[in-house]
Design a protein around this motif. Structure first.
Motif, PDB file in Angstrom:
ATOM      1  N   SER A 335      -2.864   4.774  -3.561  1.00 40.43           N
ATOM      2  CA  SER A 335      -2.403   4.624  -4.947  1.00 40.43           C
ATOM      3  C   SER A 335      -2.787   3.258  -5.519  1.00 40.43           C
ATOM      4  O   SER A 335      -2.960   3.112  -6.729  1.00 40.43           O
ATOM      5  CB  SER A 335      -0.888   4.809  -5.034  1.00 40.43           C
ATOM      6  OG  SER A 335      -0.215   3.819  -4.272  1.00 40.43           O
ATOM      7  N   ARG A 336      -2.922   2.276  -4.633  1.00 35.32           N
ATOM      8  CA  ARG A 336      -3.297   0.940  -5.093  1.00 35.32           C
ATOM      9  C   ARG A 336      -4.815   0.776  -5.133  1.00 35.32           C
ATOM     10  O   ARG A 336      -5.356   0.193  -6.075  1.00 35.32           O
ATOM     11  CB  ARG A 336      -2.652  -0.113  -4.180  1.00 35.32           C
ATOM     12  CG  ARG A 336      -2.644  -1.512  -4.761  1.00 35.32           C
ATOM     13  CD  ARG A 336      -1.526  -2.366  -4.177  1.00 35.32           C
ATOM     14  NE  ARG A 336      -1.419  -2.316  -2.745  1.00 35.32           N
ATOM     15  CZ  ARG A 336      -1.735  -3.324  -1.922  1.00 35.32           C
ATOM     16  NH1 ARG A 336      -2.227  -4.451  -2.428  1.00 35.32           N
ATOM     17  NH2 ARG A 336      -1.573  -3.216  -0.617  1.00 35.32           N
ATOM     18  N   PHE A 337      -5.497   1.290  -4.134  1.00 38.09           N
ATOM     19  CA  PHE A 337      -6.956   1.144  -4.074  1.00 38.09           C
ATOM     20  C   PHE A 337      -7.616   2.484  -4.403  1.00 38.09           C
ATOM     21  O   PHE A 337      -8.307   3.086  -3.597  1.00 38.09           O
ATOM     22  CB  PHE A 337      -7.363   0.607  -2.702  1.00 38.09           C
ATOM     23  CG  PHE A 337      -6.697  -0.695  -2.367  1.00 38.09           C
ATOM     24  CD1 PHE A 337      -6.805  -1.789  -3.219  1.00 38.09           C
ATOM     25  CD2 PHE A 337      -5.922  -0.831  -1.221  1.00 38.09           C
ATOM     26  CE1 PHE A 337      -6.164  -2.995  -2.927  1.00 38.09           C
ATOM     27  CE2 PHE A 337      -5.289  -2.034  -0.920  1.00 38.09           C
ATOM     28  CZ  PHE A 337      -5.406  -3.112  -1.781  1.00 38.09           C
ATOM     29  N   TRP A 338      -7.349   2.925  -5.632  1.00 40.51           N
ATOM     30  CA  TRP A 338      -7.746   4.236  -6.118  1.00 40.51           C
ATOM     31  C   TRP A 338      -9.257   4.406  -6.267  1.00 40.51           C
ATOM     32  O   TRP A 338      -9.771   5.514  -6.276  1.00 40.51           O
ATOM     33  CB  TRP A 338      -7.064   4.499  -7.460  1.00 40.51           C
ATOM     34  CG  TRP A 338      -6.944   3.250  -8.300  1.00 40.51           C
ATOM     35  CD1 TRP A 338      -5.879   2.414  -8.338  1.00 40.51           C
ATOM     36  CD2 TRP A 338      -7.931   2.684  -9.158  1.00 40.51           C
ATOM     37  NE1 TRP A 338      -6.128   1.351  -9.175  1.00 40.51           N
ATOM     38  CE2 TRP A 338      -7.377   1.490  -9.695  1.00 40.51           C
ATOM     39  CE3 TRP A 338      -9.212   3.041  -9.544  1.00 40.51           C
ATOM     40  CZ2 TRP A 338      -8.075   0.684 -10.583  1.00 40.51           C
ATOM     41  CZ3 TRP A 338      -9.907   2.240 -10.427  1.00 40.51           C
ATOM     42  CH2 TRP A 338      -9.336   1.074 -10.941  1.00 40.51           C
ATOM     43  N   ALA A 339     -10.010   3.320  -6.392  1.00 42.66           N
ATOM     44  CA  ALA A 339     -11.467   3.431  -6.555  1.00 42.66           C
ATOM     45  C   ALA A 339     -12.197   3.416  -5.223  1.00 42.66           C
ATOM     46  O   ALA A 339     -13.398   3.680  -5.165  1.00 42.66           O
ATOM     47  CB  ALA A 339     -11.990   2.301  -7.446  1.00 42.66           C
ATOM     48  N   GLY A 340     -11.481   3.086  -4.147  1.00 43.85           N
ATOM     49  CA  GLY A 340     -12.103   3.053  -2.839  1.00 43.85           C
ATOM     50  C   GLY A 340     -12.134   1.654  -2.249  1.00 43.85           C
ATOM     51  O   GLY A 340     -11.821   0.664  -2.924  1.00 43.85           O
ATOM     52  N   VAL A 341     -12.547   1.588  -0.998  1.00 46.84           N
ATOM     53  CA  VAL A 341     -12.593   0.329  -0.251  1.00 46.84           C
ATOM     54  C   VAL A 341     -14.048   0.044   0.132  1.00 46.84           C
ATOM     55  O   VAL A 341     -14.706   0.895   0.738  1.00 46.84           O
ATOM     56  CB  VAL A 341     -11.727   0.398   1.021  1.00 46.84           C
ATOM     57  CG1 VAL A 341     -11.783  -0.915   1.796  1.00 46.84           C
ATOM     58  CG2 VAL A 341     -10.283   0.742   0.654  1.00 46.84           C
TER      59      VAL A 341
END
Length: 547
Positions: A335-341
């Motif tokens: 939910s916090r890193f919705w664009a990916g890592v």
């Protein structure tokens, strides 16, 4: 960078710098110049002096001391109960010092055996007595005290008394009294000078120090007039330059600051910066820990991450986070890193950790929040999946207010070109103001060798006024509709939206024919010259072959 010559307290600033230089000389004479312990000694001694003078300044406001010439003697002569009663009247956020911790008391005993122990005892005692107000937090919540003592950094015990006596002598020859009437710009200049020798290793994780010009631009664009009772957050705060500029713009008594940073040194500088700038009430919100994996500011009831009214950040651009990368890619962080890592690369200095902070910032914005983030200018057009998704989210959420691309070398310790992205969720935007300020500024050497770009006061004003007016200025700024931005693959680069202008003149048919005839004649002359040169070259080649 602050224009120190124009500061109201320019003389006081020079005296303060001289005191700091005196402390550095004491360290240098003890063989500690450029030693890892030097910054701790300098900052602890400096802060002790500031707290001592501030305490005496506040004592003078109390009725019992107003007619007293020697306030320190009068304070020391009180019995303990009377002293404790009077101290209840002192301004909140002031460190309280026992009589035996005052600088005058120590100075009068600096030539006695065991003085180093006395000085350290005073520092540690002040830290213990004021722990509830002046400590910051480690990740698990335990307090990090104000002082740790300085004599331990002198290896030879026989030299410790002399070293501490020299420090106290330098402190006693100076007074902060005139400085307490100064404002943010003065203390920003003091702080910048104080840490100038100690933030040069900051590139590995983040920028400890953001240029004053960038901090000023961000604060004046981000924060409108009349803001009150708001929160300001920086998840990679470094020394606190950005949050301090925003707080000053809002009003130090009208906002509460929250910060986090995984660097111990940065957090120590952050605490010092808050104390100097009358933001002691925010010290409990300064946390030393890894923001990405362990965000320590929580929402109501301890559920989820806290959301803030204003967020400012100059996050680390490239740093090794391979130890936590796989953990952060877990579903519980989705939910916090919705664009990916970002993936881990072979070069640890090219891991795009800033993309993680950008996602964290968007997730930390209040429903009507505002944010300003320093990013590598390459982010504005990067074609990778993660940066594209982040830019698309900013547009689809209708909160992209605009972008300012800064001149090269605006930072002292990175050659990376930077831009500032402004988000505003308080209204639904349908366009963004994209500004290319890269041609502004004057290049000059900042420290005798490294060249930096400095913006003048007029240039800062031009950027701020143009942006806040949402104004198009030729060659500087352009309003780009969200539809146009989407059509250009969510590019935030101003240069892709500037109208291409072709200069032309209106001619009569007769003028056109005359101009055309003249140009045809010139073209004929050029062809003839070309034929002549070609014949000459061929003749020379023929001679060479026959020879």
């Amino acid at each position: 960078m602050t224009d120190e010559k124009n500061l109201p307290g320019a003389g006081m600033l020079a005296d303060t710098k001289a005191m700091i230089d005196g402390l550095k000389t004491v360290c240098a004479n003890a063989g500690l110049a450029n030693d890892s312990s030097e910054y701790k000694i300098i900052t602890e001694a400096f802060l002790y002096k500031f707290l001592n003078d501030k305490f005496l300044h506040e004592l003078r406001k109390l009725d019992v001391f107003k007619a007293v010439d020697d306030i320190e003697a009068a304070y020391s002569a009180m019995d303990e109960d009377e002293r404790d009663t009077k101290l209840l009247e002192i301004t909140e956020g002031t460190a309280v010092l026992r009589p035996e911790y005052l600088l005058s008391y120590l100075f009068n005993r600096k030539n006695k055996d065991g003085f180093a122990g006395k000085f350290d005892e005073a520092l540690l005692g002040i830290a213990d007595d004021n722990v509830d107000v002046f400590s910051v937090k480690a990740g698990e919540g335990q307090p990090i005290k104000l002082f740790g003592g300085v004599s331990r950094f002198i290896v030879e015990e026989a030299k410790r008394d002399s070293f501490c006596a020299q420090l106290v002598t330098k402190l006693a020859g100076f007074s902060f009294e005139r400085a307490f009437s100064e404002k943010y710009d003065f203390f920003a200049a003091v702080f910048e000078y104080l840490i100038s020798d100690y933030n040069k290793d900051s590139g590995k994780y983040g920028e400890y120090f953001t240029p004053h010009s960038i901090a000023t631009i961000i604060a004046r664009i981000l924060v409108p007039d009349g803001v009150s009772d708001v929160t300001v957050y920086d998840p990679a705060a470094g020394t606190g330059t950005l949050v301090l500029a925003a707080a000053h713009r809002i009003g130090e008594d009208r906002c509460t600051i929250y910060t986090q940073d995984r660097s111990q040194k940065a957090n120590e500088f952050m605490r010092l910066n808050l104390i100097l700038n009358n933001l002691v009430h925010s010290l409990p919100n300064v946390v030393h820990d890894d923001t990405l994996k362990y965000p320590r500011h929580y929402g109501k009831g301890g559920k989820g991450i806290k959301q803030f009214d204003y967020i400012v950040s100059n996050p680390p651009f490239k740093a090794d986070f391979s130890d936590t990368r796989d953990d952060l890619a877990d579903d519980k962080y989705r939910s916090r890193f919705w664009a990916g890592v970002p993936n881990i690369t072979n070069d640890p200095d090219k891991m795009e950790i800033y993309l993680m902070f950008l996602q964290h910032i968007v997730a930390s914005m209040d429903a009507k929040g505002h944010a300003a983030m320093v990013v590598p200018t390459g982010f504005l057009t990067a074609k990778g999946k993660i940066p594209m998704k982040i830019r698309k989210k900013m547009v689809d959420s209708k909160m992209l207010r605009g972008v300012v691309s800064m001149p090269s070398n605006i930072f002292a310790n990175t050659g990376t070109n930077v831009s500032i992205v402004f988000l505003d969720a308080s209204v639904e935007h349908d366009h963004a103001l994209l500004m290319d300020a890269s041609k502004l500024g004057e290049k000059r050497k900042a420290d005798g060798k490294n060249q930096r770009t400095f913006l003048s006061a007029d240039e800062i004003e031009q950027i701020v006024q143009t942006f806040n007016a949402d104004d198009e200025a030729e060659g500087l700024s352009v309003r780009a509709s969200y539809e146009d931005i989407a059509a250009k693959k969510f590019s935030f680069s101003a240069g892709q939206y500037f109208e291409v202008k072709i200069e032309y003149e209106e001619l009569t048919p007769e003028e056109f024919d005359a101009e055309l005839s003249e140009r045809i004649a010139k073209l004929g002359d050029l062809f003839a010259e070309g034929t002549r040169l070609q014949n000459e070259i061929e003749a020379q080649l023929k001679k060479v072959r026959l020879g």
